[in-house]
Design a protein around this motif. Sequence first.
Motif, PDB file in Angstrom:
ATOM      1  N   ASN A  75       0.777  -1.321  -0.098  1.00 30.81           N
ATOM      2  CA  ASN A  75      -0.026  -0.259   0.020  1.00 30.81           C
ATOM      3  C   ASN A  75       0.929   1.494   0.059  1.00 30.81           C
ATOM      4  O   ASN A  75       1.633   1.539   0.795  1.00 30.81           O
ATOM      5  N   THR A  76       0.816   2.144  -1.016  1.00 29.63           N
ATOM      6  CA  THR A  76       1.820   3.239  -1.144  1.00 29.63           C
ATOM      7  C   THR A  76       1.145   4.238  -1.988  1.00 29.63           C
ATOM      8  O   THR A  76       0.116   4.181  -2.750  1.00 29.63           O
ATOM      9  N   THR A  77       1.776   5.533  -1.761  1.00 27.64           N
ATOM     10  CA  THR A  77       1.381   6.568  -2.635  1.00 27.64           C
ATOM     11  C   THR A  77       2.076   6.940  -3.935  1.00 27.64           C
ATOM     12  O   THR A  77       1.949   7.626  -4.581  1.00 27.64           O
ATOM     13  N   ALA A  78       3.004   5.880  -4.160  1.00 28.47           N
ATOM     14  CA  ALA A  78       4.084   6.217  -5.566  1.00 28.47           C
ATOM     15  C   ALA A  78       4.383   4.810  -5.922  1.00 28.47           C
ATOM     16  O   ALA A  78       5.011   3.962  -5.329  1.00 28.47           O
ATOM     17  N   ASP A  79       4.449   4.687  -7.367  1.00 32.32           N
ATOM     18  CA  ASP A  79       5.094   3.575  -8.131  1.00 32.32           C
ATOM     19  C   ASP A  79       6.346   4.023  -8.303  1.00 32.32           C
ATOM     20  O   ASP A  79       6.614   4.821  -9.265  1.00 32.32           O
ATOM     21  N   ALA A  80       7.305   3.893  -7.441  1.00 31.82           N
ATOM     22  CA  ALA A  80       8.585   4.684  -7.868  1.00 31.82           C
ATOM     23  C   ALA A  80       9.702   3.852  -7.274  1.00 31.82           C
ATOM     24  O   ALA A  80       9.537   3.067  -6.462  1.00 31.82           O
ATOM     25  N   GLY A  81      11.137   4.100  -7.675  1.00 25.93           N
ATOM     26  CA  GLY A  81      12.164   3.258  -7.394  1.00 25.93           C
ATOM     27  C   GLY A  81      13.524   4.129  -7.899  1.00 25.93           C
ATOM     28  O   GLY A  81      13.360   5.021  -8.618  1.00 25.93           O
ATOM     29  N   TYR A  82      14.702   3.605  -7.356  1.00 23.78           N
ATOM     30  CA  TYR A  82      15.749   4.251  -7.778  1.00 23.78           C
ATOM     31  C   TYR A  82      17.009   3.258  -8.082  1.00 23.78           C
ATOM     32  O   TYR A  82      17.107   2.275  -7.446  1.00 23.78           O
ATOM     33  N   ILE A  83      17.951   3.670  -9.039  1.00 23.55           N
ATOM     34  CA  ILE A  83      19.123   2.965  -9.452  1.00 23.55           C
ATOM     35  C   ILE A  83      20.401   3.641  -8.726  1.00 23.55           C
ATOM     36  O   ILE A  83      20.372   5.015  -8.744  1.00 23.55           O
ATOM     37  N   VAL A  84      20.939   3.191  -7.942  1.00 23.62           N
ATOM     38  CA  VAL A  84      22.273   3.620  -7.382  1.00 23.62           C
ATOM     39  C   VAL A  84      23.149   3.721  -8.352  1.00 23.62           C
ATOM     40  O   VAL A  84      23.586   2.732  -8.972  1.00 23.62           O
ATOM     41  N   LEU A  85      23.629   5.032  -8.699  1.00 25.78           N
ATOM     42  CA  LEU A  85      24.790   5.156  -9.841  1.00 25.78           C
ATOM     43  C   LEU A  85      26.003   4.842  -9.165  1.00 25.78           C
ATOM     44  O   LEU A  85      26.444   5.109  -8.029  1.00 25.78           O
ATOM     45  N   ASN A  86      26.878   4.238  -9.874  1.00 29.36           N
ATOM     46  CA  ASN A  86      28.080   3.844  -9.726  1.00 29.36           C
ATOM     47  C   ASN A  86      29.348   5.016 -10.102  1.00 29.36           C
ATOM     48  O   ASN A  86      30.327   5.006  -9.717  1.00 29.36           O
ATOM     49  N   SER A  87      28.771   6.225 -10.490  1.00 29.75           N
ATOM     50  CA  SER A  87      29.795   7.346 -10.764  1.00 29.75           C
ATOM     51  C   SER A  87      28.892   8.548 -10.877  1.00 29.75           C
ATOM     52  O   SER A  87      27.834   8.460 -11.560  1.00 29.75           O
ATOM     53  N   SER A  88      29.493   9.413 -10.560  1.00 27.51           N
ATOM     54  CA  SER A  88      28.643  10.904 -10.561  1.00 27.51           C
ATOM     55  C   SER A  88      28.900  11.210 -11.944  1.00 27.51           C
ATOM     56  O   SER A  88      27.989  12.267 -12.550  1.00 27.51           O
ATOM     57  N   SER A  89      29.639  10.624 -12.751  1.00 28.72           N
ATOM     58  CA  SER A  89      29.725  11.043 -14.317  1.00 28.72           C
ATOM     59  C   SER A  89      28.418  10.705 -15.123  1.00 28.72           C
ATOM     60  O   SER A  89      28.429  11.185 -16.233  1.00 28.72           O
ATOM     61  N   HIS A  90      27.524  10.025 -14.454  1.00 33.11           N
ATOM     62  CA  HIS A  90      26.455   9.404 -15.394  1.00 33.11           C
ATOM     63  C   HIS A  90      25.254  10.648 -15.048  1.00 33.11           C
ATOM     64  O   HIS A  90      24.218  10.611 -15.743  1.00 33.11           O
ATOM     65  N   ILE A  91      25.689  11.386 -14.033  1.00 29.88           N
ATOM     66  CA  ILE A  91      24.663  12.881 -13.787  1.00 29.88           C
ATOM     67  C   ILE A  91      24.882  13.759 -14.936  1.00 29.88           C
ATOM     68  O   ILE A  91      25.928  14.302 -14.605  1.00 29.88           O
ATOM     69  N   GLU A  92      24.036  14.157 -15.818  1.00 34.05           N
ATOM     70  CA  GLU A  92      24.319  15.091 -16.852  1.00 34.05           C
ATOM     71  C   GLU A  92      22.981  15.949 -16.831  1.00 34.05           C
ATOM     72  O   GLU A  92      21.657  15.689 -17.069  1.00 34.05           O
ATOM     73  N   VAL A  93      23.129  17.298 -16.144  1.00 31.79           N
ATOM     74  CA  VAL A  93      22.015  18.017 -16.104  1.00 31.79           C
ATOM     75  C   VAL A  93      22.044  19.024 -17.375  1.00 31.79           C
ATOM     76  O   VAL A  93      23.081  19.885 -17.612  1.00 31.79           O
ATOM     77  N   THR A  94      20.965  18.710 -18.303  1.00 32.24           N
ATOM     78  CA  THR A  94      21.062  19.101 -19.606  1.00 32.24           C
ATOM     79  C   THR A  94      19.920  19.863 -20.142  1.00 32.24           C
ATOM     80  O   THR A  94      18.862  19.605 -19.708  1.00 32.24           O
ATOM     81  N   GLU A  95      20.213  20.648 -21.207  1.00 26.31           N
ATOM     82  CA  GLU A  95      18.958  21.213 -21.483  1.00 26.31           C
ATOM     83  C   GLU A  95      18.092  20.292 -22.575  1.00 26.31           C
ATOM     84  O   GLU A  95      16.972  20.666 -22.891  1.00 26.31           O
ATOM     85  N   ARG A  96      18.490  19.069 -22.867  1.00 21.76           N
ATOM     86  CA  ARG A  96      17.742  18.238 -23.807  1.00 21.76           C
ATOM     87  C   ARG A  96      16.791  17.310 -23.218  1.00 21.76           C
ATOM     88  O   ARG A  96      17.130  16.509 -22.284  1.00 21.76           O
ATOM     89  N   VAL A  97      15.517  17.569 -23.503  1.00 17.83           N
ATOM     90  CA  VAL A  97      14.605  16.552 -23.139  1.00 17.83           C
ATOM     91  C   VAL A  97      14.095  15.876 -24.459  1.00 17.83           C
ATOM     92  O   VAL A  97      13.972  14.390 -24.261  1.00 17.83           O
ATOM     93  N   THR A  98      13.714  16.371 -25.302  1.00 21.64           N
ATOM     94  CA  THR A  98      13.566  15.948 -26.658  1.00 21.64           C
ATOM     95  C   THR A  98      14.484  16.455 -27.655  1.00 21.64           C
ATOM     96  O   THR A  98      14.915  17.636 -27.392  1.00 21.64           O
ATOM     97  N   ALA A  99      14.796  16.112 -28.701  1.00 21.78           N
ATOM     98  CA  ALA A  99      15.508  16.888 -29.681  1.00 21.78           C
ATOM     99  C   ALA A  99      15.338  18.209 -30.052  1.00 21.78           C
ATOM    100  O   ALA A  99      14.258  18.609 -30.422  1.00 21.78           O
ATOM    101  N   GLY A 100      16.355  19.104 -29.750  1.00 23.23           N
ATOM    102  CA  GLY A 100      16.111  20.742 -30.011  1.00 23.23           C
ATOM    103  C   GLY A 100      15.369  21.250 -29.044  1.00 23.23           C
ATOM    104  O   GLY A 100      15.275  22.469 -28.953  1.00 23.23           O
ATOM    105  N   THR A 101      15.022  20.561 -27.800  1.00 17.57           N
ATOM    106  CA  THR A 101      14.392  21.178 -26.671  1.00 17.57           C
ATOM    107  C   THR A 101      15.272  22.306 -26.058  1.00 17.57           C
ATOM    108  O   THR A 101      16.150  21.642 -25.611  1.00 17.57           O
ATOM    109  N   SER A 102      14.971  23.534 -25.743  1.00 18.98           N
ATOM    110  CA  SER A 102      16.042  24.476 -25.191  1.00 18.98           C
ATOM    111  C   SER A 102      15.407  24.647 -23.632  1.00 18.98           C
ATOM    112  O   SER A 102      16.097  25.287 -22.722  1.00 18.98           O
TER     113      SER A 102
END
Length: 402
Positions: A248-275
């Motif tokens: 019984n929960t309020t969210a269907d959610a989970g997470y992957i523990v990343l093995n390197s911070s290099s996998h985190i990319e805060v980027t402007e792209r969500v779909t091609a060309g999106t600013s």
Amino acid sequence: MKRNKVALSAILILILCILNMSLVSASDEHNNLSNAQYTSVESIPKQQQEKIKAQAEQFERVNSLVNEAASNGINVEGIYYDDQKSKYIVQILNEDQKGKLMGINENQEDVDYEVVKYSKKELENYNLNLSDLMQSKKILGLRGHWVDVKSNKVVAIVDELDVKSELTKYVNEDALQIAKLVSFDFHVKSGDKIVESNGGGCTAAFHGKKGTQNVTVTAGHCGYNGTGNSWKFGSTTIGTFGFKTSGNTTADAGYIVLNSSSHIEVTERVTAGTSAVIGGANDAGNEVQGDYIYLSTPYTGYLQEGTVQQTGVSFNAGGEYGFNTLSDIRLTNAVSAEGDSGAPVMKLRWVSAKNRWEFIIQGVNNGTISLQINGTTYNYEWYSAYKNVYNTLGLTSLYVAS
């Protein structure tokens, strides 16, 4: 284009993957509720961009009105957005209530008033009755429920229509809408695939932190095969599935523990060309019916536009993927032939000071639900609200563009 990584209460997304299962498709007999697809934020028509800007500004003012009304002991029974009028509709019980609200509202052009029969409290009490009946299994075949603000009713999801006579013992008949369950599915497909060690895949919603760990948040059912399984983006292993919600929960959610911070990319792209960038998240969970939202579906190259159809929905998943009752979920009409489990559900916000669009995370996409109401079938996407995802996963911060 990469941006600075900033840990705040908001975020972004490395768009990843999804489960290879079929989505409920609409036919000529089905009302799939219109939604639009765009290749980028820039491709959204200027008229629609202006409408989105105006809606966001109206929402802030209407929300302030509701808060001021509450502080003055004035009841507001419900709020929803009317797309035809381009206004928020504020529900009241009588003209006296309307007069009091008009007396404190400095922006009359933002709202219309609608007199309704049932108060918010009455509908919430009916909804609690349905919740008790579902949890106790006193009425078999009752699968879910919510308060439909726009219709001023409570909706009961049922397996068979013949349970209505039993339900009217607990809810006034004219306050009850019956919705027959056609299908409910955790599985939808698309996304830039990250694959599990056994070959399954999902879509990432955003990056955050769980204590000192960097994590990628996605749908919880993506980790059904087990925590500890490794996940890849392309040929690169990015980490292992660390935790998923269940029961019984309020969210269907989970997470992957990343093995390197290099996998985190805060980027402007969500779909091609999106600013647009990720500029924040909805901590309050205060979406209302009619609000515009967007789902990022990079596998198809589209930004799916739709509207919030319902909030506060509870549904009995019957143990599928380890879930029993999922509560406080949202329904949207942003459904396409290729959706994506775990994808970010977002609002768009124009920030004049930075001269840019920003996405505001509303939640994590989970699956589809198809309901038959008065003989018409409606296909919805359902998602878990951001605030519930954050809390159930015990996150401590999120990454957002500076």
